[in-house]
Write a protein that holds these residues in place. Structure first.
Motif, short mmCIF file in Angstrom:
data_model
loop_
_atom_site.label_atom_id
_atom_site.label_comp_id
_atom_site.label_asym_id
_atom_site.label_seq_id
_atom_site.Cartn_x
_atom_site.Cartn_y
_atom_site.Cartn_z
N ILE A 1 1.37 0.01 -0.51
CA ILE A 1 0.34 -0.77 0.48
C ILE A 1 -1.03 -0.98 0.38
O ILE A 1 -1.55 -1.75 0.39
CB ILE A 1 0.85 -0.04 1.88
N LEU B 1 -2.73 -4.51 -0.43
CA LEU B 1 -3.83 -4.95 0.48
C LEU B 1 -5.11 -5.18 -0.54
O LEU B 1 -5.68 -6.18 -0.08
CB LEU B 1 -4.27 -3.82 1.38
N LEU C 1 -2.58 -4.97 7.99
CA LEU C 1 -1.47 -4.04 8.16
C LEU C 1 -0.78 -3.98 9.50
O LEU C 1 0.38 -3.89 9.64
CB LEU C 1 -2.22 -2.59 7.41
N ALA D 1 -0.34 -7.61 2.03
CA ALA D 1 0.10 -6.45 2.89
C ALA D 1 1.46 -6.29 3.02
O ALA D 1 2.12 -5.27 3.11
CB ALA D 1 -0.78 -6.57 4.29
#
Length: 448
Positions: free
Chosen positions: A64, A68, A202, A335
């Motif tokens: 993650i 991102l 997110l 994301a």
């Protein structure tokens, strides 16, 4: 348009090679680490298990954040940095003399978590109508890497030991860096979709019910696959097939399963039968695992049921990421890919850990019963899923005008989801709903 097709093929081939590089680094040690790792100072079965599992754990933790990060810094810088960390981890593991340093090396290998960035870049560089085929090709590369590893791992280890595998992995990582830097096409720039903070992206991804369904789906898929490989080797041994010859089952099964899934992929895309195909694939996992739990151990049954399992597995491995990329809101691909990849690695970690505990306590049939139950729950869970509306790519010549001036007006056209600048072609790429977008609406902007 021919240039676009060539670029897509180049992107798929080069990114698939990066997946092969990464997966070989994971899979080649599987058949030999527990055996040869016993020679490391301080080694115990529990620590050797940790050395195997820590790779997937660090992968899951970092997918993650790095996904991102790729939204802001770009895909290629994140991919190159991740491969460099992977190479460092390989060298650390190759020079380790104690189990602690081996674990550190494996953790560093996993810390180079580029799967989310690679997947996001693949979605950036392929059109919607070709994306499932592109994902299928990348999914096949993972299967190829697994099959190759079952042969290459023991062969390399027999000549150079466990350290030799890690040195080969380090060399592959360096080759991957060169491919990422000089072969993978540039990521298209899109000022329209690159908006919002990391936290907001997110939150958007985690609050999207359909994306959450797909994330749970990939968790279930890799839970089942890892649990399967906890139990199947023992079944093959019971069927009088020595461990050294197990690759003779896995390799043809995976090749045949991949070829057999192609007609279903075409049916799903061309005839808009994605959901029925998806449910059939999940059902094939359930049926194959259920029969593995019920039938006596035999080589013939093992081959047939593995073929059914991997037919469904390959279908889902191709379909799930395609659905994820089509479902993710604009500007959140990195994301969304990060969350997706995290669930994938967590599923593999959980399947291995829980499957191993069940195998120790109750035997291989308990693992298959659990797998069948999980697949049945997944099928029920997926029955009410929604499939994204069909989309396509429309390339628009900018007629010598500024992309910055036209980006927002193009975005406001009915049916337009994303607008991307194709600098080399001096054009804009529109991702549109096939049933809603009218090409004639471009005329109001003076475009064709």
């Amino acid at each position: 348009m021919q240039t676009t097709v060539h670029s897509e093929r180049r992107a798929v081939a080069s990114l698939a090679s990066l997946y092969i590089t990464r997966m070989l680094g994971l899979f080649m040690v599987l058949p030999v680490l527990v055996v040869l790792g016993a020679d490391y100072q301080g080694a115990t079965p529990a620590l050797l298990g940790l050395a195997l599992g820590v790779y997937g754990l660090t992968q899951a933790l970092l997918q993650i954040p790095l996904g991102l990060l790729s939204d802001f810094l770009g895909r290629k810088p994140v991919i190159i940095a991740g491969l460099a960390v992977f190479a460092l981890g390989s060298v650390t593991a190759a020079t380790a003399t104690s189990i602690e340093w081996l674990i550190i090396g494996r953790a560093l290998q996993g810390a180079g978590a580029i799967a989310a960035a690679v997947m996001a870049l693949l979605t950036d560089l392929t059109s919607d109508e070709n994306r499932t085929k592109a994902m299928a090709s990348v999914g096949a590369s993972i299967g190829v890497a697994f099959a190759m590893s079952l042969v290459l791992g023991p062969v390399i280890a027999s000549v150079w030991g466990l350290a030799g595998i890690f040195w080969v992995t380090a060399c592959l990582a360096v080759m991957g860096i060169l491919v990422a830097a000089f072969v993978v096409p540039k990521q298209p720039k899109s000022p329209v979709v690159e908006q919002g903070s990391a936290g907001s992206r997110l939150r958007t991804v985690l609050g999207h019910s359909q994306l959450v369904r797909l994330d749970l789906g990939v968790f279930f898929l890799h839970f089942l696959m890892t649990a399967l490989f906890v139990a199947v080797p023992g079944v093959l041994v019971q069927s009088a097939l020595p461990v050294a010859k197990h690759w003779q089952v896995y390799l043809p099964v995976m090749v045949i399963a991949f070829v057999a899934m192609v007609p279903l992929i075409i049916l799903a895309e061309k005839r808009r039968k994605t959901k029925p195909v998806f449910l059939i694939a999940v059902a094939s996992l359930c049926v194959s695992l259920l029969l593995m739990a019920l039938v006596p151990a035999s080589l013939v049954w093992a081959v047939v049921l593995l073929l059914v399992f991997f037919w469904g597995f390959n279908l889902l491995e191709a379909t799930l990421p395609s659905l994820m990329s089509k479902t993710a809101p604009a500007g959140t691909k990195g994301a969304a890919s990060g969350v997706y990849s995290t669930c994938q690695f967590l599923g593999a970690f959980a399947g291995g850990a829980f499957g191993g505990w069940l195998l120790q306590q109750y035997g291989s049939h308990a693992v298959f019963w659990l797998g069948a139950a999980v697949a049945a729950v997944w099928w029920l869970f997926s029955y009410s899923m929604s499939v994204p509306k069909p989309t396509q790519q429309v390339v628009v010549n900018l007629e010598g005008r500024s992309f910055e001036q036209l980006a927002e007006p193009l975005k406001r056209l009915n049916g337009v989801l994303e607008v991307t600048h194709l600098q080399e072609l001096k054009a804009a790429s529109l991702r549109v709903h096939s049933d809603e977008f009218q090409r004639g609406s471009l005329q109001a902007l003076g475009l064709q």
